[in-house]
Design an enzyme around this catalytic site. Structure first.
Site, PDB file in Angstrom:
ATOM      1  N   GLY A 123       0.746  -1.242  -0.066  1.00  0.00           N
ATOM      2  CA  GLY A 123       0.137  -0.002  -0.008  1.00  0.00           C
ATOM      3  C   GLY A 123       0.824   1.174   0.084  1.00  0.00           C
ATOM      4  N   ARG A 124       0.035   2.434   0.362  1.00  0.00           N
ATOM      5  CA  ARG A 124       1.036   3.757   0.406  1.00  0.00           C
ATOM      6  C   ARG A 124       2.368   3.568   0.952  1.00  0.00           C
ATOM      7  NH1 ARG A 124      -3.940   4.601   2.460  1.00  0.00           N
ATOM      8  NH2 ARG A 124      -5.359   5.588   0.902  1.00  0.00           N
ATOM      9  N   ILE A 125       2.325   3.259   2.127  1.00  0.00           N
ATOM     10  CA  ILE A 125       3.719   3.374   3.058  1.00  0.00           C
ATOM     11  C   ILE A 125       4.733   2.419   2.503  1.00  0.00           C
ATOM     12  CG2 ILE A 125       4.477   3.363   5.629  1.00  0.00           C
ATOM     13  CD1 ILE A 125       1.814   4.275   6.259  1.00  0.00           C
TER      14      ILE A 125
ATOM     15  N   ARG B 220       1.615  -2.280  12.996  1.00  0.00           N
ATOM     16  CA  ARG B 220       0.713  -2.459  14.054  1.00  0.00           C
ATOM     17  C   ARG B 220       1.532  -3.555  14.903  1.00  0.00           C
ATOM     18  NH1 ARG B 220      -0.569   1.835  13.757  1.00  0.00           N
ATOM     19  NH2 ARG B 220      -2.849   2.486  13.928  1.00  0.00           N
TER      20      ARG B 220
ATOM     21  N   GLU C 111       1.550  -2.514  23.340  1.00  0.00           N
ATOM     22  CA  GLU C 111       2.086  -1.342  23.930  1.00  0.00           C
ATOM     23  C   GLU C 111       1.255  -0.511  24.767  1.00  0.00           C
ATOM     24  OE1 GLU C 111       2.477  -0.057  19.654  1.00  0.00           O
ATOM     25  OE2 GLU C 111       1.178   1.672  19.969  1.00  0.00           O
TER      26      GLU C 111
ATOM     27  N   HIS D 251       6.379   4.097  19.061  1.00  0.00           N
ATOM     28  CA  HIS D 251       5.147   4.517  18.203  1.00  0.00           C
ATOM     29  C   HIS D 251       5.231   5.947  17.738  1.00  0.00           C
ATOM     30  CE1 HIS D 251       0.843   3.176  16.953  1.00  0.00           C
ATOM     31  NE2 HIS D 251       1.280   3.828  16.136  1.00  0.00           N
TER      32      HIS D 251
HETATM   33  C1  8YV Z   1      -0.295   7.674  15.004  1.00  0.00           C
HETATM   34  C2  8YV Z   1      -0.432   5.910  13.628  1.00  0.00           C
HETATM   35  O1  8YV Z   1       0.942   7.862  15.704  1.00  0.00           O
HETATM   36  O2  8YV Z   1      -1.255   6.680  11.461  1.00  0.00           O
HETATM   37  C3  8YV Z   1      -1.581   5.740  12.314  1.00  0.00           C
HETATM   38  O3  8YV Z   1      -2.159   4.597  12.117  1.00  0.00           O
HETATM   39  O4  8YV Z   1      -0.421   4.640  14.301  1.00  0.00           O
HETATM   40  C4  8YV Z   1       0.087   7.020  13.759  1.00  0.00           C
HETATM   41  O5  8YV Z   1       0.109   7.967  12.791  1.00  0.00           O
HETATM   42  C5  8YV Z   1      -1.367   7.444  15.875  1.00  0.00           C
HETATM   43  O6  8YV Z   1      -2.607   7.343  14.977  1.00  0.00           O
HETATM   44  C6  8YV Z   1      -1.623   8.531  16.745  1.00  0.00           C
HETATM   45  O7  8YV Z   1      -1.872   7.912  18.130  1.00  0.00           O
END
Ligand code: 8YV
Length: 325
Positions: A155-157, A237, A266, A284
């Site tokens: 995907g994107r990332i 995740r 976490e 995170h």
């Molecule tokens: C954030 C993330 O740090 O985009 C996500 O899914 O896990 C991170 O960008 C998070 O959503 C903030 O707690």
């Protein structure tokens, strides 16, 4: 005119609050911690929108919010913290923040990859402690340039990470439910099955959402398929990796190292993880740059404003919620 009421579940940048306050009455949890369901139930009462940061939006919360609350605007691209089906059932929109955080997340993935490969944290400790023993065979690391990277999740990332790998002349392979022409055009990566990816990669980087089907996507059997020198990177995740199995594999030399930004329980960590020197751990923070934090807040604000105006939020995950209102 009466302003719409918004609750923000975690402290965010002033810039984001200022934007929201242009049109809404805003209350924010001032403490750096996840609110319990009980606290959240109290706080969402009477709100038109909730900007959700890390909080769990369950069926119970959706049930309590229905009627008044128009949107749960999630501050993140991953939304496994929200029961989207329950929100839809109760006519509440859910939105997330795709695209605006892709570069920061991919940059951090590469930061973890290079830090783990080149033992940056160990090196830093070594220099600070004033130790003797500097020399050409000290702190030997793993070569990154020219090696094979296996991207799990195109995907994107995943794609943005592979584009960075391209700059390091890496051989790129990837796996997903199906091949992606877009990924291949952008990165030159080759689609392979999961086992081939695990056995051929020098670096394995995970970019999967957390779903029932991706829980422990990497566990003992998968780790055994990897090269003894391979480095595993996880910025997706925590529960996608069986963390106890990972600690064993790192301790027993089944794989070479790991760079982790996310953890199965976490902020708790699997026993033994912090005792290992072949891991680099970050809390995170893959998307934690001020540019990105503000862009995420802006997108949440756009989604909230659209919902309170009775329009479709730009990055809505459940447009069908409109028909349930
Ligand atoms: C954030 C993330 O740090 O985009 C996500 O899914 O896990 C991170 O960008 C998070 O959503 C903030 O707690």
């Amino acid at each position: 005119m009466v302003k719409s009421k918004v609750y923000v579940t975690y402290p965010l940048a002033e810039e984001v609050l200022a934007l929201l306050k242009e049109r809404c009455e805003v209350e924010m949890n001032p403490e750096n911690r996840v609110l319990s369901t009980k606290e959240l139930l109290e706080k969402i009462e009477g709100r038109d929108a909730v900007l959700v940061v890390s909080a769990s939006i369950t069926e119970e919360i959706c049930q309590a919010a229905k009627g008044k609350c128009k949107i749960f605007a999630n501050y993140g691209v991953g939304y496994n913290n929200i029961d989207v089906d329950a929100a839809t059932k109760h006519g509440i929109f859910v939105s997330n923040t795709p695209d605006v955080l892709t570069d920061a997340a991919a940059d951090h993935t590469f930061a973890l990859l290079i830090s783990t490969a080149r033992r940056i944290v160990e090196c830093d400790k070594f220099v600070r402690s004033g130790q003797k023993g500097w020399g050409p065979m000290n702190m030997i690391g793993a070569q990154v340039s020219g090696k094979t990277i296996g991207i799990i999740g195109g995907g994107r990332i995943g794609k943005a990470t592979a584009q960075r790998a391209k700059g390091f002349n890496m051989n790129i392979i990837y796996t997903d439910i199906q091949a992606s022409r877009e990924f291949e055009i952008a990165t030159g990566g080759k689609f392979v099955d999961k086992d081939t990816l695990l056995s051929q990669s020098d670096f394995v980087s995970i970019h999967l959402p957390f779903l029932p089907s991706t829980k422990h996507f990497i566990s003992t059997d998968e780790l055994k398929l990897m090269k003894k020198t391979a480095i595993l990177i996880n910025g997706s995740r925590g529960p996608v990796v069986d963390e106890k199995a990972l600690v064993e594999a790192l301790r027993d030399g089944i794989i070479g190292g790991a760079g982790l930004d996310v953890f199965e329980w976490e902020p708790e960590l699997a026993p033994g993880l912090t005792e290992l020197s072949n891991v680099v751990l970050t809390p995170h923070v893959a998307t934690s740059t001020m540019d990105t934090r503000i862009a995420m807040g802006e997108l949440c604000t756009q989604n909230i404003f659209a919902a309170i105006d009775g329009k479709m939020p730009p990055t809505c995950l459940n447009p069908e919620a409109k028909d349930k209102r």
